[in-house]
Design a protein around this motif. Structure first.
Motif, PDB file in Angstrom:
ATOM      1  N   UNK A 173       0.770  -1.231   0.000  1.00  0.00           N
ATOM      2  CA  UNK A 173       0.000   0.000   0.000  1.00  0.00           C
ATOM      3  C   UNK A 173       0.803   1.284   0.000  1.00  0.00           C
ATOM      4  N   UNK A 174       2.105   1.189  -0.153  1.00  0.00           N
ATOM      5  CA  UNK A 174       2.946   2.389  -0.175  1.00  0.00           C
ATOM      6  C   UNK A 174       3.329   2.741  -1.610  1.00  0.00           C
ATOM      7  N   UNK A 175       3.543   4.016  -1.840  1.00  0.00           N
ATOM      8  CA  UNK A 175       4.114   4.443  -3.108  1.00  0.00           C
ATOM      9  C   UNK A 175       5.618   4.173  -3.022  1.00  0.00           C
ATOM     10  N   UNK A 176       6.207   3.714  -4.113  1.00  0.00           N
ATOM     11  CA  UNK A 176       7.633   3.377  -4.078  1.00  0.00           C
ATOM     12  C   UNK A 176       8.259   3.531  -5.452  1.00  0.00           C
ATOM     13  N   UNK A 177       9.455   4.112  -5.447  1.00  0.00           N
ATOM     14  CA  UNK A 177      10.285   4.179  -6.643  1.00  0.00           C
ATOM     15  C   UNK A 177      11.711   3.989  -6.174  1.00  0.00           C
ATOM     16  N   UNK A 178      12.604   3.667  -7.099  1.00  0.00           N
ATOM     17  CA  UNK A 178      13.965   3.419  -6.645  1.00  0.00           C
ATOM     18  C   UNK A 178      14.977   3.415  -7.755  1.00  0.00           C
ATOM     19  N   UNK A 179      16.231   3.271  -7.335  1.00  0.00           N
ATOM     20  CA  UNK A 179      17.332   3.209  -8.287  1.00  0.00           C
ATOM     21  C   UNK A 179      18.500   2.433  -7.694  1.00  0.00           C
ATOM     22  N   UNK A 180      19.314   1.918  -8.604  1.00  0.00           N
ATOM     23  CA  UNK A 180      20.540   1.227  -8.225  1.00  0.00           C
ATOM     24  C   UNK A 180      21.636   2.273  -8.062  1.00  0.00           C
ATOM     25  N   UNK A 181      22.387   2.160  -6.979  1.00  0.00           N
ATOM     26  CA  UNK A 181      23.493   3.071  -6.721  1.00  0.00           C
ATOM     27  C   UNK A 181      24.778   2.335  -7.083  1.00  0.00           C
ATOM     28  N   UNK A 182      25.504   2.884  -8.033  1.00  0.00           N
ATOM     29  CA  UNK A 182      26.734   2.228  -8.483  1.00  0.00           C
ATOM     30  C   UNK A 182      27.954   2.741  -7.743  1.00  0.00           C
ATOM     31  N   UNK A 183      28.010   4.022  -7.471  1.00  0.00           N
ATOM     32  CA  UNK A 183      29.157   4.622  -6.788  1.00  0.00           C
ATOM     33  C   UNK A 183      28.660   5.476  -5.631  1.00  0.00           C
ATOM     34  N   UNK A 184      29.513   5.767  -4.724  1.00  0.00           N
ATOM     35  CA  UNK A 184      29.291   6.737  -3.649  1.00  0.00           C
ATOM     36  C   UNK A 184      27.843   6.794  -3.163  1.00  0.00           C
ATOM     37  N   UNK A 185      27.408   5.800  -2.405  1.00  0.00           N
ATOM     38  CA  UNK A 185      26.013   5.750  -1.980  1.00  0.00           C
ATOM     39  C   UNK A 185      25.575   6.954  -1.148  1.00  0.00           C
ATOM     40  N   UNK A 186      26.475   7.540  -0.382  1.00  0.00           N
ATOM     41  CA  UNK A 186      26.068   8.673   0.449  1.00  0.00           C
ATOM     42  C   UNK A 186      25.857   9.945  -0.362  1.00  0.00           C
ATOM     43  N   UNK A 187      26.595  10.081  -1.458  1.00  0.00           N
ATOM     44  CA  UNK A 187      26.346  11.213  -2.353  1.00  0.00           C
ATOM     45  C   UNK A 187      24.969  11.070  -2.998  1.00  0.00           C
ATOM     46  N   UNK A 188      24.652   9.856  -3.437  1.00  0.00           N
ATOM     47  CA  UNK A 188      23.333   9.598  -4.021  1.00  0.00           C
ATOM     48  C   UNK A 188      22.240   9.822  -2.984  1.00  0.00           C
ATOM     49  N   UNK A 189      22.497   9.394  -1.754  1.00  0.00           N
ATOM     50  CA  UNK A 189      21.528   9.579  -0.682  1.00  0.00           C
ATOM     51  C   UNK A 189      21.234  11.060  -0.460  1.00  0.00           C
ATOM     52  N   UNK A 190      22.268  11.847  -0.332  1.00  0.00           N
ATOM     53  CA  UNK A 190      22.070  13.280  -0.091  1.00  0.00           C
ATOM     54  C   UNK A 190      21.284  13.914  -1.234  1.00  0.00           C
ATOM     55  N   UNK A 191      21.618  13.552  -2.467  1.00  0.00           N
ATOM     56  CA  UNK A 191      20.927  14.118  -3.621  1.00  0.00           C
ATOM     57  C   UNK A 191      19.434  13.762  -3.602  1.00  0.00           C
ATOM     58  N   UNK A 192      19.123  12.512  -3.299  1.00  0.00           N
ATOM     59  CA  UNK A 192      17.718  12.087  -3.271  1.00  0.00           C
ATOM     60  C   UNK A 192      16.977  12.746  -2.110  1.00  0.00           C
ATOM     61  N   UNK A 193      17.590  12.805  -0.940  1.00  0.00           N
ATOM     62  CA  UNK A 193      16.958  13.461   0.216  1.00  0.00           C
ATOM     63  C   UNK A 193      16.602  14.900  -0.137  1.00  0.00           C
ATOM     64  N   UNK A 194      17.529  15.610  -0.759  1.00  0.00           N
ATOM     65  CA  UNK A 194      17.273  17.006  -1.144  1.00  0.00           C
ATOM     66  C   UNK A 194      16.200  17.099  -2.228  1.00  0.00           C
ATOM     67  N   UNK A 195      16.289  16.227  -3.221  1.00  0.00           N
ATOM     68  CA  UNK A 195      15.367  16.276  -4.358  1.00  0.00           C
ATOM     69  C   UNK A 195      13.924  16.022  -3.950  1.00  0.00           C
ATOM     70  N   UNK A 196      13.702  15.027  -3.072  1.00  0.00           N
ATOM     71  CA  UNK A 196      12.327  14.645  -2.719  1.00  0.00           C
ATOM     72  C   UNK A 196      11.866  15.276  -1.406  1.00  0.00           C
ATOM     73  N   UNK A 197      12.730  16.087  -0.792  1.00  0.00           N
ATOM     74  CA  UNK A 197      12.410  16.715   0.499  1.00  0.00           C
ATOM     75  C   UNK A 197      11.999  15.651   1.522  1.00  0.00           C
ATOM     76  N   UNK A 198      12.859  14.655   1.677  1.00  0.00           N
ATOM     77  CA  UNK A 198      12.576  13.514   2.548  1.00  0.00           C
ATOM     78  C   UNK A 198      12.413  13.937   4.002  1.00  0.00           C
ATOM     79  N   UNK A 199      11.562  13.204   4.703  1.00  0.00           N
ATOM     80  CA  UNK A 199      11.367  13.420   6.131  1.00  0.00           C
ATOM     81  C   UNK A 199      12.343  12.605   6.965  1.00  0.00           C
ATOM     82  N   UNK A 200      12.837  11.504   6.388  1.00  0.00           N
ATOM     83  CA  UNK A 200      13.744  10.619   7.119  1.00  0.00           C
ATOM     84  C   UNK A 200      14.512   9.740   6.142  1.00  0.00           C
ATOM     85  N   UNK A 201      15.566   9.134   6.678  1.00  0.00           N
ATOM     86  CA  UNK A 201      16.320   8.110   5.961  1.00  0.00           C
ATOM     87  C   UNK A 201      16.252   6.846   6.807  1.00  0.00           C
ATOM     88  N   UNK A 202      15.973   5.721   6.158  1.00  0.00           N
ATOM     89  CA  UNK A 202      16.016   4.425   6.826  1.00  0.00           C
ATOM     90  C   UNK A 202      17.106   3.613   6.150  1.00  0.00           C
TER      91      UNK A 202
END
Length: 157
Positions: free
Chosen positions: A91-120
């Motif tokens: 019942x949740x909306x979900x989208x995703x991507x494979x991270x090939x390099x530097x997972x924390x850089x990708x994380x920061x970019x996605x958090x900023x892009x989607x205005x995330x409330x949290x990281x799990x």
């Protein structure tokens, strides 16, 4: 609507899905899943040490067989598909991507892009990295401006 960025290293189990989709009660959650396959992460020795620490001696002996490179990417893509389908079925909306390099850089970019409330961060235990605070969750706490929750995944689907 609550927005979570979910970092994983393998397909979510049914227990994992139930856990993350019920964390916020009845509030609807949108998941943005980032998956970096285990074979594209830490070197074999660290993975083997983690296996030994967990008492999984057979796993430690077979770490050299963990897919890496293109093989890891293909398995990762399938794991991502399965995980997204399971989150949607719950019942949740979900989208995703494979991270090939530097997972924390990708994380920061996605958090900023989607205005995330949290990281799990939902992974197997990584005792060496966790001891030295070099695991994803510890490092993410210094990179993103939202709460970071560290959870251990369930081994079997």
């Amino acid at each position: 609507m609550f927005t979570s960025v979910l970092m994983i290293e393998k397909a979510l189990t049914s227990a994992d899905v139930e856990f993350v989709t019920t964390l916020h009660g009845d509030e609807p959650v949108t998941f943005h899943v980032l998956l970096q396959p285990r074979g594209d992460q830490a070197d074999r020795l660290l993975r083997a040490i983690d296996d030994v620490a967990l008492g999984e001696l057979d796993e430690a002996a077979h770490e050299r067989e963990t897919p890496e490179g293109e093989d890891a990417a293909a398995l990762g893509a399938r794991a991502l598909e399965v995980s997204l389908a399971a989150l949607r079925a719950a019942g949740s909306a979900a989208e995703g991507l494979i991270v090939e390099d530097h997972p924390l850089d990708a994380l920061r970019a996605v958090v900023d892009e989607v205005h995330a409330d949290e990281v799990i961060v939902l992974t197997d235990p990584h005792y060496v990295e966790e001891f030295f605070h070099r695991d994803w969750a510890s490092r993410a706490r210094h990179k993103v401006g939202v709460p970071v929750l560290k959870l251990f995944s369930h081994s079997k689907a």
